[in-house]
Design an enzyme around this catalytic site. Structure first.
Site, short mmCIF file in Angstrom:
data_model
loop_
_atom_site.label_atom_id
_atom_site.label_comp_id
_atom_site.label_asym_id
_atom_site.label_seq_id
_atom_site.Cartn_x
_atom_site.Cartn_y
_atom_site.Cartn_z
N TRP A 55 1.14 -0.76 0.47
CA TRP A 55 0.04 0.09 -0.10
C TRP A 55 1.01 1.07 0.25
CZ3 TRP A 55 -5.04 0.25 2.83
CH2 TRP A 55 -6.10 -0.61 2.35
N LYS A 167 -9.54 -1.57 7.15
CA LYS A 167 -10.35 -2.86 6.54
C LYS A 167 -10.97 -3.38 7.51
CE LYS A 167 -7.15 -6.58 7.35
NZ LYS A 167 -6.46 -7.25 5.43
N1 SAM Z 1 -0.58 -3.19 3.37
C1 SAM Z 1 0.42 -4.38 3.81
C2 SAM Z 1 1.06 -4.24 2.32
O1 SAM Z 1 0.13 -3.77 1.21
O2 SAM Z 1 1.54 -5.28 2.07
C3 SAM Z 1 -0.02 -5.41 4.39
C4 SAM Z 1 -0.72 -5.04 6.04
S1 SAM Z 1 -0.59 -6.70 6.34
C5 SAM Z 1 -1.92 -7.05 5.94
C6 SAM Z 1 -1.51 -6.35 8.43
C7 SAM Z 1 -0.43 -5.62 9.20
O3 SAM Z 1 -0.87 -5.25 10.49
C8 SAM Z 1 1.28 -6.36 9.87
O4 SAM Z 1 1.96 -6.28 9.38
C9 SAM Z 1 1.12 -6.42 11.07
O5 SAM Z 1 2.80 -6.07 11.94
C10 SAM Z 1 0.26 -5.35 11.34
N2 SAM Z 1 -0.14 -4.58 12.64
C11 SAM Z 1 -0.87 -5.53 13.40
N3 SAM Z 1 -1.14 -5.21 13.86
C12 SAM Z 1 -0.60 -4.23 14.58
C13 SAM Z 1 0.02 -3.02 15.57
N4 SAM Z 1 -1.14 -2.29 16.50
N5 SAM Z 1 0.65 -1.54 14.97
C14 SAM Z 1 1.00 -1.77 14.10
N6 SAM Z 1 0.93 -2.60 13.09
C15 SAM Z 1 -0.03 -3.73 13.02
#
Ligand code: SAM
Length: 310
Positions: A55, A167
């Site tokens: 993203w 999301k």
């Molecule tokens: N949008 C990204 C892409 O296109 O490459 C993919 C995102 S991935 C589905 C979800 C991400 O949410 C993970 O890398 C995870 O580490 C992050 N995440 C989950 N909880 C989080 C938090 N409390 N603070 C920061 N990042 C978080």
């Protein structure tokens, strides 16, 4: 399983590699933008939960294209600033400032605003997902808490009239989340990009025109709706549902042949291998080559160690 079987099963996975995106999720944001024009006039953008970074790549490419186009006709244009936040480390992306941190941490909003020279963002996007437990109700609950955490930090870093995209899981209590979002935004729509599988209950809220209610004080420390007495009553809000991308876009649930649309298939490696992924240790243990052969030593990545050293 063959090296190309995922390329066959998932056309967006294949296209992501061909076009240089780090993850197939890039197409979700691109299709949301095609439908809602979310990048229009944006010079400061924040990507919450950004790793591995597809993203952020979309933000970088599209905002820079807009900037270059505007520069042709005007000298008074501002270069885009993009900030990506994630718990995990991410390989660098040109033009994107990274903060490795937690979006629920009180200092994260301050760091973002400091990077923007004390200004607020025009756009905040969040594709955050917790590690799935497989317990359906638990996963939905944790996802909704992450969305509320993203909304909370957004209330601190977004400009009035700004846009928030995040999301959401379309599950039992989604309408409560829509209602909570509707307190802060004039327009809240539930969007399903064609690149998001039909079989997944994932969708995205596209919230436009940030206008917090009178008396609302954004704060890292208080719960989001603590000064609820001053807020308008939440009525149950049913968000309009929009599919992003027309039938010319491939279907994410269909298996396509490798040679497709008149193009000869050529295998591409993933754009960016994960850096320090959580499964690294397990992979290292799998590469112990003499496990079980000599009870007193192991060979790990070519180095032999005694069990005591290991
Ligand atoms: N949008 C990204 C892409 O296109 O490459 C993919 C995102 S991935 C589905 C979800 C991400 O949410 C993970 O890398 C995870 O580490 C992050 N995440 C989950 N909880 C989080 C938090 N409390 N603070 C920061 N990042 C978080």
């Amino acid at each position: 399983m063959g090296k190309t079987s995922k390329d066959k099963r998932d056309i967006y996975y294949r296209r992501a590699k061909e076009e240089g995106w780090r993850a197939r999720s890039a197409f979700k944001l691109l299709q949301i933008d095609d439908e809602f024009n979310i990048f229009n006039g944006v010079t400061k953008a924040v990507d919450l939960c950004a790793a591995p970074g597809s993203w952020s790549q979309v933000l970088s490419r599209r905002l820079n294209q807009n900037y270059q186009k505007l520069k042709e006709t005007s000298t008074d244009v501002v270069a885009p600033k993009i900030i990506a936040v994630d718990l995990q480390a991410m390989a660098p992306i040109e033009g994107v400032v990274q903060i490795q941190g937690d979006i629920t941490n009180v200092t994260t909003a301050e760091q973002i605003i400091a990077h923007f020279g004390n200004e607020h963002a025009d756009l905040v996007v969040c594709d955050g997902a917790p590690d799935v437990t497989g317990l359906h109700d638990m996963d939905i609950y944790i996802q909704s808490q992450l969305l509320l955490a993203a909304l909370k930090i957004t209330t601190q870093i977004l400009k009035p009239k700004g846009t928030f995209v995040a999301k959401i899981f379309r599950a039992k209590d989604a309408s409560l989340l829509y209602s909570q979002l509707k307190i802060f935004f004039t327009s809240v729509t539930c969007a399903k990009p064609r690149s998001s599988r039909n079989s997944s209950f994932e969708a995205f809220v596209v919230c436009k025109d940030f206008c917090p209610p009178e008396g609302f004080e954004p704060s890292s420390l208080n719960p989001l709706l603590s000064n609820f007495d001053h807020l308008p009553e939440i009525n149950k809000y049913i968000a309009p549902f929009v599919i992003c991308g027309d039938l010319s876009q491939p279907d994410s649930d269909t298996t396509y042949p490798l040679d497709f649309e008149g193009k000869k298939f050529q295998y591409c490696e993933p754009t960016q291998s994960p850096i320090s992924p959580p499964y690294e240790e397990a992979m290292a243990l799998l590469s112990i080559t003499n496990l079980g052969k000599d009870p007193n030593s192991v060979t790990l990545k070519g180095n032999t160690m005694t069990i005591a050293e290991f």
